[in-house]
Design a protein around this motif. Structure first.
Motif, short mmCIF file in Angstrom:
data_model
loop_
_atom_site.label_atom_id
_atom_site.label_comp_id
_atom_site.label_asym_id
_atom_site.label_seq_id
_atom_site.Cartn_x
_atom_site.Cartn_y
_atom_site.Cartn_z
N LYS A 1 15.12 -37.73 22.09
CA LYS A 1 14.78 -38.47 20.89
C LYS A 1 13.93 -39.71 21.18
O LYS A 1 12.95 -39.99 20.49
N SER A 2 14.28 -40.47 22.23
CA SER A 2 13.50 -41.67 22.55
C SER A 2 12.08 -41.33 22.97
O SER A 2 11.13 -42.04 22.65
N LYS B 1 10.23 -40.36 19.77
CA LYS B 1 9.93 -41.53 18.94
C LYS B 1 8.74 -42.30 19.52
O LYS B 1 7.90 -42.81 18.77
N ASN C 1 15.01 -35.82 14.38
CA ASN C 1 15.65 -37.11 14.12
C ASN C 1 14.69 -38.28 14.35
O ASN C 1 14.71 -39.27 13.61
N ALA C 2 13.87 -38.17 15.39
CA ALA C 2 12.89 -39.22 15.65
C ALA C 2 11.88 -39.30 14.50
O ALA C 2 11.47 -40.39 14.09
N ASP D 1 13.49 -41.19 11.71
CA ASP D 1 13.63 -42.61 12.00
C ASP D 1 12.30 -43.35 11.83
O ASP D 1 12.26 -44.49 11.37
N ALA E 1 19.21 -43.53 22.37
CA ALA E 1 19.19 -43.17 20.95
C ALA E 1 20.60 -43.00 20.42
O ALA E 1 21.47 -42.50 21.08
#
Length: 413
Positions: free
Chosen positions: A72-73, A76, A237-238, A241, A411
Motif C-alpha cells: 500500500k505505501s 500510494k 486502498n491506496a 486514500d 500503512a
C-alpha cells in the motif's frame, strides 16, 4: 489531490481475523494428532472430522494481508508522485518483525526436540537461514517442530522481492501520472497475471512423477499469486486514500458485508465435502481436487477480507466477532501462536530430545479434547511470552530504524 485519512478503527478487526485464523490452524493440526481427523488409518470423529478437514481453506488471509499492507505505501507513493519507503528501513523493519521470534522457535525445536538428530552444521544452519525446505540433510526439509515454517520462508522471500516489483510497477504506472484511475488499472494489469502462479504450481506439484507430498509443495510459488492479489487490494486502498473515491469492488462489499461471509461459509462447506476426492478426507488429493482447493482457498480469503478493508463497509456482527478484546489479543500474538503450536504438539506427546528422544506417538493416543486443551493453553502461554519479550522490543527497534531514515509510516486501515 487530497485523500481521506487512513481508517485506524479497522485495525482491531484485522487483528481479530489474524487471531481467529491462527487458532483455526492450531485446531486443524492438533485435530489430526488427536485422532479427530480422518487421515490414513485414523477413523476420525464423524461430522467434526468433516468440519476440521474444511479448515484447510483458512490460511489465505494471512498472505492477502501481507501483500496488501506492505504494498500500500509503495502504491500510494506512485499515486502521489513521492518517494516510496526507504528500502533499507523497509527490510530492517520487516525482518525484525518476523525473524527474531522465528529464531527463538528454531532454537527451541533444535535443542528440545531434535538435539539428538543434529549430525552436521548444516542441520542447524539450514533452518536458521530458512533453507531447510530447499535442501536438508534428509532431503525432506521437515524438521520436527518446524513443519509449518515454510510460510516464514515465503514471507521473507516476498519481502526481498517486493521493493523490486514495486519499482517496476511504479515505472509503468507513473507513465499515466495525473490520472489515478489509469494508474490503478496499470498496477492491477501488472499484478493479476501473477495470480496464475499458484494454480500452475498446484498442477506441477501434483504430477504423478512428483509422488505424494513433494517438498516443492511448500515452496514460495504456491502463495506468491495470493500475495500479488493482496497487492491489488493494497493498490485499491491506496487509490481510495489519495483520491477519496471508493473502487467498485469495495462499493459492492459495502452493500451487504455479511453476504460475503455467507458465500465464504458456503465455500468452506464445499471444502469439507471435497467433491473430487473422498468426502471429509485430508489425504493427498488428485490434481482436480488440488486445483479446486487452491481456487476455493483464494476466493474464500477474498470474501472474508474485502468486507473488513472496504472503506465504507460496516457490519456490527463483524465488529463484535473480530473487534472484541479476546480476538484482538489473539491477533497480536497470532504469529507466535502459528509458530509455537507444532513444537507444543511434540511436547504434549513427550516426543524428542527433551524426553529422551521418544518417538512421536500415533495420532489418537491422547484423549482428543485433552490434547486440544493442552496445545491451546501451552501455545498461548509461549506466544504471549515471545510477543512481549521478543516481538514488541524488536518491533520498537524496527520503528526507530524506520523513523531515523524518514520512512513512510506503515500503512494502516
Amino acid at each position: 489531490m487530497k485523500g481521506n485519512p487512513p481508517r485506524r478503527a479497522r485495525v482491531p478487526v484485522l487483528d481479530g481475523i489474524r487471531g481467529l485464523i491462527a487458532i483455526g490452524v492450531l485446531f486443524m493440526h492438533t485435530a489430526y494428532f488427536a485422532g479427530i481427523m480422518d487421515l490414513g488409518p485414523v477413523k476420525g470423529v464423524p461430522v467434526i472430522n468433516w468440519l476440521t478437514v474444511g479448515l484447510t481453506i483458512i490460511l489465505t488471509p494471512f498472505f492477502l494481508l501481507s501483500g496488501m499492507l506492505l504494498y500500500k505505501s509503495f502504491a500510494k507513493a506512485t499515486f502521489t508522485g513521492t518517494s516510496g519507503p526507504p528500502v533499507k528501513a523497509f527490510f530492517a523493519r520487516r525482518l525484525l518483525r518476523i525473524v527474531p521470534t522465528y529464531w527463538v522457535v528454531v532454537a527451541a525445536a533444535l535443542l528440545l526436540i531434535n538435539f539428538a538428530s543434529i549430525n552436521s552444521v548444516w542441520y542447524v544452519v539450514a533452518p536458521v537461514l530458512g533453507l531447510h525446505y530447499f535442501k536438508n540433510t534428509d532431503s525432506s526439509g521437515l524438521i520436527p517442530g518446524l513443519e509449518i515454517t515454510w510460510s516464514v520462508v515465503t514471507e521473507v522471500l516476498f519481502y526481498l522481492l517486493l521493493p523490486v516489483a514495486a519499482a517496476l510497477i511504479n515505472r509503468y504506472a507513473r507513465n499515466a501520472a495525473g490520472d489515478p484511475a489509469r494508474q490503478l488499472r496499470r498496477m492491477v494489469c501488472c499484478l493479476l497475471p501473477f495470480v496464475l502462479i499458484g494454480p500452475a504450481w498446484e498442477i506441477y506439484t501434483h504430477l504423478p512423477s512428483m509422488g505424494q507430498y513433494p517438498i516443492e509443495l511448500f515452496w514460495p510459488p504456491m502463495f506468491f499469486g495470493v500475495m500479488a492479489l493482496g497487492m491489488v487490494l493494497g493498490a485499491l486502498n491506496a487509490y481510495h486514500d489519495v483520491t477519496g473515491k471508493v473502487p467498485g469492488l469495495y462499493r459492492l462489499a459495502a452493500k451487504s458485508p455479511l453476504s460475503w461471509w455467507a458465500l465464504a461459509f458456503t465455500l468452506y462447506i464445499v471444502n469439507c465435502i471435497r467433491p473430487f476426492d473422498k468426502a471429509g478426507s485430508s489425504d493427498y488429493p488428485p490434481i482436480s481436487q488440488a486445483l479446486l482447493d487452491h481456487v476455493l482457498t483464494v476466493v474464500w480469503g477474498v470474501l472474508v477480507l474485502v468486507p473488513l478493508i472496504a472503506p465504507t463497509a460496516r457490519s456490527r456482527v463483524m465488529d463484535v466477532v473480530l473487534g472484541n478484546k479476546l480476538s484482538v489479543f489473539l491477533g497480536r500474538i497470532s504469529y507466535g501462536v502459528y509458530l509455537w503450536h507444532f513444537p507444543v504438539l511434540y511436547f504434549a506427546f513427550r516426543a524428542g530430545s527433551l524426553f529422551g528422544t521418544a518417538p512421536m506417538m500415533e495420532p489418537g493416543t491422547i484423549a482428543p479434547w485433552l490434547l486440544v486443551g493442552e496445545v491451546l493453553l501451552g501455545t498461548i502461554v509461549l506466544a504471549t511470552l515471545t510477543y512481549y519479550l521478543v516481538e514488541r522490543p524488536a518491533g520498537r527497534l524496527g520503528a526507530r530504524i524506520a523513523k531515523s531514515k524518514a520512512a513512510i509510516p506503515t500503512a494502516s486501515l
